[in-house]
Enzyme design. Sequence first.
Site, PDB file in Angstrom:
ATOM      1  N   TRP A  36      10.637  22.152 -22.571  1.00  0.00           N
ATOM      2  CA  TRP A  36      10.812  22.726 -23.905  1.00  0.00           C
ATOM      3  C   TRP A  36      12.180  23.350 -23.957  1.00  0.00           C
ATOM      4  O   TRP A  36      12.419  24.274 -23.211  1.00  0.00           O
ATOM      5  CB  TRP A  36       9.744  23.783 -24.202  1.00  0.00           C
TER       6      TRP A  36
ATOM      7  N   LYS B  17      15.885  27.434 -26.177  1.00  0.00           N
ATOM      8  CA  LYS B  17      15.391  26.784 -24.954  1.00  0.00           C
ATOM      9  C   LYS B  17      15.899  25.362 -24.821  1.00  0.00           C
ATOM     10  O   LYS B  17      15.505  24.640 -23.902  1.00  0.00           O
ATOM     11  CB  LYS B  17      13.861  26.814 -24.906  1.00  0.00           C
TER      12      LYS B  17
ATOM     13  N   ASN C 174      -1.307  21.723 -31.352  1.00  0.00           N
ATOM     14  CA  ASN C 174      -0.493  22.434 -30.381  1.00  0.00           C
ATOM     15  C   ASN C 174      -0.913  23.892 -30.298  1.00  0.00           C
ATOM     16  O   ASN C 174      -0.887  24.612 -31.304  1.00  0.00           O
ATOM     17  CB  ASN C 174       0.991  22.385 -30.765  1.00  0.00           C
ATOM     18  N   GLU C 175      -1.305  24.302 -29.101  1.00  0.00           N
ATOM     19  CA  GLU C 175      -1.595  25.703 -28.789  1.00  0.00           C
ATOM     20  C   GLU C 175      -2.529  26.389 -29.771  1.00  0.00           C
ATOM     21  O   GLU C 175      -2.257  27.518 -30.202  1.00  0.00           O
ATOM     22  CB  GLU C 175      -0.298  26.502 -28.653  1.00  0.00           C
TER      23      GLU C 175
ATOM     24  N   ASN D 261       1.149  23.985 -21.810  1.00  0.00           N
ATOM     25  CA  ASN D 261       2.421  24.664 -22.062  1.00  0.00           C
ATOM     26  C   ASN D 261       2.419  25.952 -21.245  1.00  0.00           C
ATOM     27  O   ASN D 261       1.541  26.797 -21.454  1.00  0.00           O
ATOM     28  CB  ASN D 261       2.554  25.047 -23.538  1.00  0.00           C
TER      29      ASN D 261
ATOM     30  N   TYR E  23       7.983  34.055 -20.259  1.00  0.00           N
ATOM     31  CA  TYR E  23       7.199  35.060 -21.001  1.00  0.00           C
ATOM     32  C   TYR E  23       6.378  35.946 -20.067  1.00  0.00           C
ATOM     33  O   TYR E  23       5.968  37.039 -20.442  1.00  0.00           O
ATOM     34  CB  TYR E  23       6.281  34.389 -22.028  1.00  0.00           C
TER      35      TYR E  23
ATOM     36  N   GLU F 199       5.144  21.751 -22.030  1.00  0.00           N
ATOM     37  CA  GLU F 199       6.234  22.701 -22.278  1.00  0.00           C
ATOM     38  C   GLU F 199       6.431  23.573 -21.057  1.00  0.00           C
ATOM     39  O   GLU F 199       5.461  24.112 -20.503  1.00  0.00           O
ATOM     40  CB  GLU F 199       5.923  23.634 -23.467  1.00  0.00           C
TER      41      GLU F 199
ATOM     42  N   ASP G 112       6.599  28.552 -34.222  1.00  0.00           N
ATOM     43  CA  ASP G 112       7.936  29.006 -33.848  1.00  0.00           C
ATOM     44  C   ASP G 112       9.001  27.980 -34.249  1.00  0.00           C
ATOM     45  O   ASP G 112       9.806  27.559 -33.431  1.00  0.00           O
ATOM     46  CB  ASP G 112       7.931  29.247 -32.321  1.00  0.00           C
TER      47      ASP G 112
ATOM     48  N   TYR H 280       4.870  29.177 -19.378  1.00  0.00           N
ATOM     49  CA  TYR H 280       6.172  29.842 -19.318  1.00  0.00           C
ATOM     50  C   TYR H 280       6.224  30.879 -18.201  1.00  0.00           C
ATOM     51  O   TYR H 280       6.775  31.962 -18.390  1.00  0.00           O
ATOM     52  CB  TYR H 280       6.474  30.470 -20.693  1.00  0.00           C
TER      53      TYR H 280
END
Length: 591
Positions: free
Chosen positions: A548, A567, A412-413, A466, A472, A503, A162, A468
């Site tokens: 984040w 963000k 990452n992720e 991370n 999300y 995050e 992203d 949200y």
Amino acid sequence: MLRPQDTATRERKRLDGLWQFAFDPAGEGSGARWFAGPLADAREMPVPASFNDIPADPAARDYAGDVWYQTTVRVPRGWAGRRVVLHFESVTHRATVWAGDIEVASHEGGYTPFAADITDQVRAGEPVRVTVLVNNTLSFQSIPPGVIEDGPAGPRQRYWHDFFNYAGIHRSVWLHQTAAEHITDITVVTGLDGADGTVGYTIEAEGSARTRVVLRDASGRVVAEGSGPRGELRVENVHRWAPGDGYLYDLEAQLVDDAGRVVDSYHQSVGVRTVKVSGNRFLINGEPFHFTGFGKHEDLAVIGKGHNDAFMVHDFELLDWIGANSFRTSHYPYAEEVLDYADRRGIVLIDETAAVGLNMGLGGGIFGAQGYTTFSDDTINERTREVHAQAIRELVARDKNHPSVVLWSIANEPESDTEGAENYFRPLFDLVRGLDPTRPAGFVNVMLAPYGKCRVSQFADVLMLNRYYGWYTHTGDLAAAELAWEQELRGWAGENKPIIITEYGADTQPGLHAIGNQPWTEEYQVEYLDMNHRVFDRIDAVVGEQVWNFADFATTSGVMRVGGNKKGVFTRDRQPKAAAHALRRRWRKKI
Ligand code: GCB
């Protein structure tokens, strides 16, 4: 690889400025030997900068393929008889380099340095033409990965991360000289022994000259000396490097010939500190450390991912203003100026590879192409893992001596809830541990592999999550988000490892306001962060909170992105949103 320096024995010349530049959509330049003369139909392009946003042309912004850069540099007259090296701090994502007509280097990976010995291609006092073929395409065998898909209007580059796929010569280019006998690498490992410090050193060199080291404090006073290519120095009453106190010693390594002449000298700054994980605590100098700060990006209007000293210094001022003591180099290794500056400012870093987007389940069609299996022979495979392994080797080789770096993040992720993921990552964790046994290592876990499902976190020393909740998921319902988030986090807390929330964040359009619970408003970003903080404060194993993001940044276009990812706690031009003031109130209280 040592960064070029001006020392008593070395000189360097920076090649930044306006270079000649040409797009090569047909990929014909190599065959047509574009390097063998001045680039035809070239325009001027700044170095360092991404090329994407410089022309006022959407086709340039979204370009995928080959581009060419060229400059001519005069080798200084005084460099006769010296070893001459061309050094690139980063070219994204891969490069081939010619000095005159001769190919001298090629490199894969957009965020780590590479160099070429061009002694045989140059003459002191004479100009040399330097040509760089840069390619910015992403594939299943690049880090980060991507795919070129054929569509009705032609091929399109897709990827699963992203942030915008900026490319070009992003950092400085140097011409430098050393003696034939020269230092090739330095490794320092520091320790504490009561009030004293220890500095273990290993000096690697070409040639047979003797090695000598001198350690000076910040005032220039010699505090220890040693000889031989490896050893340990003792510093009585050491001034420790600590978060907020970026105290550095200077280790000068010298090569001395039989006549007692210093043939090479290189300066390595040293912060004496220790890092250790103990139970669910993250210890710096034996003291529990609580990370406050952000995930950041190298991302600026017009210059994209080009390094810029003014923004770097300003960003560190903002970190200080807000009470942040750390950040993560999400999602790739940052410019070496940033690492050096973090050392001097006492800012703590989580240092990350560019392995982002190894997760084809993410984004629900928003960030990239869909319909792929993440780990398979045709997608992320053994070849990708070797590229990833090389990215880890180059990151550790580059950043191993920075006291600011306390934790490696190798991805990452990524997808992490499958057997394929477990098999992919096991050897990479072995690798990073072997390369650097002195620092903890981990990876950043995604919310698709929540507590109980993740099969990779078993390898990590520190859990980096991370999440949200309230953005999300549970969008606009912070009460439900709070319950779900706390429940998941309590599961992770049972693992007896430190947890850093790497995050948490909410997109926020600056200037948009509402009384309550309206995503995208400045109020919602504040309430969202407050909710997260209530959860963190109830869970002892949480040793860090990195919001984040530090600032808004550019992304590919998509229905979830309004002029990029919003963000940021600061706007892209570094103006505070309401959340910046709220974070400042929390972090300045010293939690
Ligand atoms: C994530 C990614 C980050 C994205 C962020 C977001 O989990 O690690 O690269 O930008 O979410 O805003 O969706």
